[in-house]
Scaffold this active site. Structure first.
Site, PDB file in Angstrom:
ATOM      1  N   LYS A  11       0.827  -1.205   0.000  1.00  0.00           N
ATOM      2  CA  LYS A  11       0.000   0.000   0.000  1.00  0.00           C
ATOM      3  C   LYS A  11       0.869   1.266   0.000  1.00  0.00           C
ATOM      4  CE  LYS A  11      -3.871  -2.318   2.360  1.00  0.00           C
ATOM      5  NZ  LYS A  11      -4.788  -2.262   3.513  1.00  0.00           N
ATOM      6  N   TYR A  51     -12.534  -2.599  -4.161  1.00  0.00           N
ATOM      7  CA  TYR A  51     -13.182  -3.002  -2.907  1.00  0.00           C
ATOM      8  C   TYR A  51     -14.687  -3.149  -3.145  1.00  0.00           C
ATOM      9  CZ  TYR A  51      -8.780  -2.034  -0.555  1.00  0.00           C
ATOM     10  OH  TYR A  51      -7.460  -2.058  -0.162  1.00  0.00           O
ATOM     11  N   ASN A 157      -1.953  -0.041   7.178  1.00  0.00           N
ATOM     12  CA  ASN A 157      -1.424  -1.351   7.567  1.00  0.00           C
ATOM     13  C   ASN A 157      -0.572  -2.013   6.492  1.00  0.00           C
ATOM     14  OD1 ASN A 157      -3.510  -1.956   5.889  1.00  0.00           O
ATOM     15  ND2 ASN A 157      -4.714  -3.126   7.371  1.00  0.00           N
ATOM     16  N   HIS A 160      -2.047  -5.295   1.496  1.00  0.00           N
ATOM     17  CA  HIS A 160      -3.328  -5.963   1.284  1.00  0.00           C
ATOM     18  C   HIS A 160      -3.034  -7.399   0.854  1.00  0.00           C
ATOM     19  CE1 HIS A 160      -7.347  -6.874  -0.338  1.00  0.00           C
ATOM     20  NE2 HIS A 160      -6.661  -7.519  -1.273  1.00  0.00           N
ATOM     21  N   GLU A 171      -9.340 -10.728  -7.551  1.00  0.00           N
ATOM     22  CA  GLU A 171      -8.399  -9.620  -7.359  1.00  0.00           C
ATOM     23  C   GLU A 171      -7.211  -9.698  -8.321  1.00  0.00           C
ATOM     24  OE1 GLU A 171      -9.415  -8.922  -2.616  1.00  0.00           O
ATOM     25  OE2 GLU A 171      -7.403  -9.527  -3.195  1.00  0.00           O
TER      26      GLU A 171
HETATM   27  P1  CMP Z   1      -7.382  -4.418   4.560  1.00  0.00           P
HETATM   28  O1  CMP Z   1      -7.783  -5.490   5.491  1.00  0.00           O
HETATM   29  O2  CMP Z   1      -6.271  -4.659   3.597  1.00  0.00           O
HETATM   30  O3  CMP Z   1      -8.676  -3.928   3.747  1.00  0.00           O
HETATM   31  C1  CMP Z   1      -9.673  -3.185   4.397  1.00  0.00           C
HETATM   32  C2  CMP Z   1      -9.001  -1.984   5.026  1.00  0.00           C
HETATM   33  O4  CMP Z   1      -9.866  -1.104   5.731  1.00  0.00           O
HETATM   34  C3  CMP Z   1      -8.011  -2.465   6.072  1.00  0.00           C
HETATM   35  O5  CMP Z   1      -6.956  -3.114   5.431  1.00  0.00           O
HETATM   36  C4  CMP Z   1      -7.717  -1.157   6.779  1.00  0.00           C
HETATM   37  O6  CMP Z   1      -6.850  -0.315   6.051  1.00  0.00           O
HETATM   38  C5  CMP Z   1      -9.119  -0.546   6.790  1.00  0.00           C
HETATM   39  N1  CMP Z   1      -9.774  -0.926   8.035  1.00  0.00           N
HETATM   40  C6  CMP Z   1     -10.377  -2.088   8.319  1.00  0.00           C
HETATM   41  N2  CMP Z   1     -10.854  -2.095   9.573  1.00  0.00           N
HETATM   42  C7  CMP Z   1     -10.545  -0.891  10.081  1.00  0.00           C
HETATM   43  C8  CMP Z   1     -10.753  -0.288  11.342  1.00  0.00           C
HETATM   44  N3  CMP Z   1     -11.335  -0.948  12.332  1.00  0.00           N
HETATM   45  N4  CMP Z   1     -10.320   0.994  11.514  1.00  0.00           N
HETATM   46  C9  CMP Z   1      -9.697   1.625  10.528  1.00  0.00           C
HETATM   47  N5  CMP Z   1      -9.443   1.105   9.319  1.00  0.00           N
HETATM   48  C10 CMP Z   1      -9.860  -0.138   9.109  1.00  0.00           C
END
Ligand code: CMP
Length: 184
Positions: A11, A51, A157, A160, A171
Site C-alpha cells: 500500500k 473493494y 497497515n 493488502h 483480485e
Molecule cells: P485491509 O484489510 O487490507 O482492507 C480493508 C481496510 O480497511 C483495512 O486493510 C484497513 O486499512 C481498513 N480498516 C479495516 N478495519 C478498520 C478499522 N477498524 N479501523 C480503521 N481502518 C480499518
C-alpha cells in the site's frame, strides 16, 4: 491440491516508507514465488471498483470497526457520528479509497502451496498495534483504529492480501491480464 496464487498490494504507506524491498524479501524468504508484479498509482475509480460495495461488505467492515472500538474503549457515535455497521462500512470504504490513491502501490501475484493462508499469516491481523511480532504489520507499524479515527483516516497497515481463493482469483484478474502472469 493445485498450487495456489494470491494477490498482494504493497500500500502507499509501505511504498512511501521505502519498504518495498524488505516486504518482498519476507514473501520470497518464506518460499513464495513472484509470478507477476507492477507499480500502479490507482485512480479513485479503480480503488472504488477493487473493494466491494455490497451491503454485506459494508456491514462486515462496519462490524469489525465496532469490535475494534469496543476493545479500545472508543464510542463510535461521538467519534464518527454513528454506530450503524452499514454506515460505518461506507465510511471505511470512502477513507480506504483516499488511502489507496494517496500514492503509488506495488501489486504482485504470489504463488505457492496454500499461498492465500500463508501470505495472510505473514501479513498478520488488520490492526498493526495488536498484530504479533514477526508479522509484517506487527514488525513495521504501531497504528491503531482509534488513532486512525482521530486523524480521519483508515488504519495504515502496509499490505493488502486476498482473504480467500475466490477473492484471490477476482483480485488477480482485476490488476493483471493473463499474459502479465508468468510461469517459470
Ligand atoms: P485491509 O484489510 O487490507 O482492507 C480493508 C481496510 O480497511 C483495512 O486493510 C484497513 O486499512 C481498513 N480498516 C479495516 N478495519 C478498520 C478499522 N477498524 N479501523 C480503521 N481502518 C480499518
Amino acid at each position: 491440491m493445485p498450487i495456489e496464487r494470491t494477490l498482494v498490494l504493497l500500500k502507499p504507506d509501505a511504498v512511501r516508507r521505502g519498504l518495498i524491498g524488505e516486504l518482498i524479501s519476507r514473501f520470497e524468504r518464506a518460499g513464495l514465488k513472484i509470478v507477476a508484479m507492477k507499480m500502479v498509482w490507482a485512480t479513485p475509480q479503480q480503488a472504488e471498483r477493487f473493494y466491494p460495495s455490497s451491503e454485506e461488505w459494508f456491514k462486515s467492515a462496519g462490524s469489525k470497526l465496532l469490535r475494534a472500538y469496543q476493545e479500545l474503549g472508543v464510542d463510535p457515535k461521538s467519534r464518527l457520528g454513528t454506530d450503524d455497521p452499514v454506515e460505518l462500512g461506507k465510511y471505511i470504504k470512502k477513507k480506504l479509497i483516499e488511502y489507496m490513491t494517496s500514492g503509488p502501490i506495488v501489486a504482485m501475484v504470489l504463488e505457492g502451496n496454500r499461498a492465500v493462508e500463508v501470505v495472510r499469516k505473514l501479513v498478520g491481523p488488520t490492526a498493526p498495534h495488536s498484530a504479533p511480532p514477526g508479522t509484517i504489520r506487527g514488525d513495521y507499524s504501531i497504528d491503531s483504529p482509534d488513532l486512525a479515527a482521530e486523524e480521519g483516516r483508515v488504519v495504515f497497515n502496509l499490505v493488502h492480501a486476498s482473504d480467500s481463493r475466490e477473492e484471490a482469483a477476482r483480485e488477480i484478474s482485476f490488476w493483471f491480464k493473463p499474459e502479465e502472469i508468468y510461469s517459470y
